[in-house]
Design an enzyme around this catalytic site. Structure first.
Site, PDB file in Angstrom:
ATOM      1  N   HIS A  12      33.468  47.381  41.029  1.00 51.44           N
ATOM      2  CA  HIS A  12      33.717  46.474  39.906  1.00 51.44           C
ATOM      3  C   HIS A  12      34.385  45.169  40.361  1.00 51.44           C
ATOM      4  CE1 HIS A  12      32.701  49.706  37.097  1.00 51.44           C
ATOM      5  NE2 HIS A  12      33.580  50.492  37.681  1.00 51.44           N
TER       6      HIS A  12
HETATM    7  O1  RIB Z   1      36.834  48.649  34.332  1.00 44.66           O
HETATM    8  C1  RIB Z   1      37.061  48.429  35.697  1.00 44.66           C
HETATM    9  C2  RIB Z   1      38.283  47.602  35.898  1.00 44.66           C
HETATM   10  O2  RIB Z   1      39.432  48.285  35.403  1.00 44.66           O
HETATM   11  C3  RIB Z   1      38.594  47.337  37.378  1.00 44.66           C
HETATM   12  O3  RIB Z   1      39.253  46.108  37.485  1.00 44.66           O
HETATM   13  C4  RIB Z   1      39.528  48.442  37.742  1.00 44.66           C
HETATM   14  O4  RIB Z   1      40.398  48.086  38.826  1.00 44.66           O
HETATM   15  C5  RIB Z   1      40.321  48.572  36.471  1.00 44.66           C
HETATM   16  O5  RIB Z   1      41.353  47.620  36.518  1.00 44.66           O
END
Ligand code: RIB
Ligand code: CA
Length: 308
Positions: free
Chosen positions: A238
């Site tokens: 992500h």
């Molecule tokens: O949904 C994914 C995000 O939420 C990423 O940034 C992970 O590190 C959490 O913070």
């Protein structure tokens, strides 16, 4: 590549994928990383800050770490220890950091660097947007001083905390909506693209086999998320997706659209409401990133990690 480096602040809540994002960002020659700022998110602020200090020491940079908000602007904190472990790094035994965080708060560091960079500063925000929300609330002229914010957050369709909301936006929807309304050029890497931005188990093994401490750390914070129900083909990266979009946008596909954040709903808290699936005629305020060339993305991740 133009010779001029992009001055960048990385705002994060390390966190496993934040750690992978930091490892990659510090090997992108396109960036002049000016600071790392931390926020309450995956785990509490003391832990995200401690992790940022530990991870930047593994990376080998003396870029300052500025702690920011220990809670959302108007709500109770929400953490994700079930994903990142109680300490935010799955309990992997990284050495304690030698350095300490700066005494300058994250929101003040963002403003000072925005002024210093004379409108060229870009923010890569991969945690809840509380620090940016506070900075915008405190400094009325901040928006005109920031060139762009690349966000990991939200989703045109779906969510990972609720059916409607992605974690970073869900945790602090008011801060996220302040950012959406700010007028700052925004690029949003939501779940629509980040769930496609995965590495396979074999690709993660290749990085671990590079034999560097940084490659081992990258493997340790990514392999546990491999081939889960939400991404059967591999481990979704992500936060690294936002970093690579900021440096290598040609790997991705984005479209202009309108986006705001639901802050009043109970079931819809933190939904990024966007018109990219409708013909609603609203003034577009974001570049919503929806797709990527995964093979080229994975190759770039491996190439950057090989630079350690
Ligand atoms: O949904 C994914 C995000 O939420 C990423 O940034 C992970 O590190 C959490 O913070
Ligand atoms: Ca994060």
């Amino acid at each position: 590549m133009s010779e001029k480096k992009i001055p960048v602040i990385i705002d994060c809540d390390p966190g496993c994928d934040d750690t992978a994002a930091l490892l990659l960002a510090f090997r992108c020659p396109e960036f002049d990383i000016r600071a790392v700022t931390t926020v309450s998110g995956n785990v509490s602020l003391d832990k995200t800050t401690y992790n940022a200090l530990r991870v930047t020491e593994v990376i080998g940079t003396d870029v300052p770490v500025h702690a920011g908000a220990d809670r959302p602007m108007f709500r109770e904190p929400v953490y994700a220890p079930h994903v990142h472990g109680e300490d935010g790094l799955l309990g992997i035994g990284l050495p304690a950091p030698k350095k300490t965080a700066s005494s300058v708060h994250a929101w003040d560091a963002i403003y000072r660097e925005a002024e210093a960079q004379k409108g060229e500063l870009e923010i890569i925000a991969v945690g809840p947007l509380t620090n940016l929300g506070i900075a915008l609330a405190k400094y009325g002229d901040l928006a005109e001083k920031i060139k762009r914010i690349v966000i990991m957050g939200g989703a045109a369709q779906g969510g990972n905390v609720t059916p409607c909301a992605e974690f970073n936006i869900y945790v602090d929807p008011e801060a996220a909506d302040l950012v959406m309304k700010s007028g700052i050029p925004l690029c949003v890497c939501g779940l629509d693209v980040t769930l496609k931005a995965y590495l396979t188990a074999a690709e993660i093994r290749e990085i671990k086999a590079m034999g560097t401490p940084q490659g081992s750390l990258f493997g340790a914070v990514t392999e546990q998320n491999c081939e889960k129900v939400f991404c059967p083909a591999g481990a979704p990266l992500h936060d690294p997706a936002a970093v690579l979009f900021a440096a290598y946008p040609d790997l991705f596909t984005a479209q202009r659209c309108w986006m705001r954040v639901e802050t009043a709903g109970e079931l819809t808290r933190g939904k990024t409401v966007t018109d990219c699936w409708s013909d609603a005629q609203k003034e577009a305020n974001v570049d919503l990133v929806l797709d990527l060339d995964r093979e080229r993305f994975a190759a770039k991740v491996k190439a950057l990690m090989a630079e350690y």
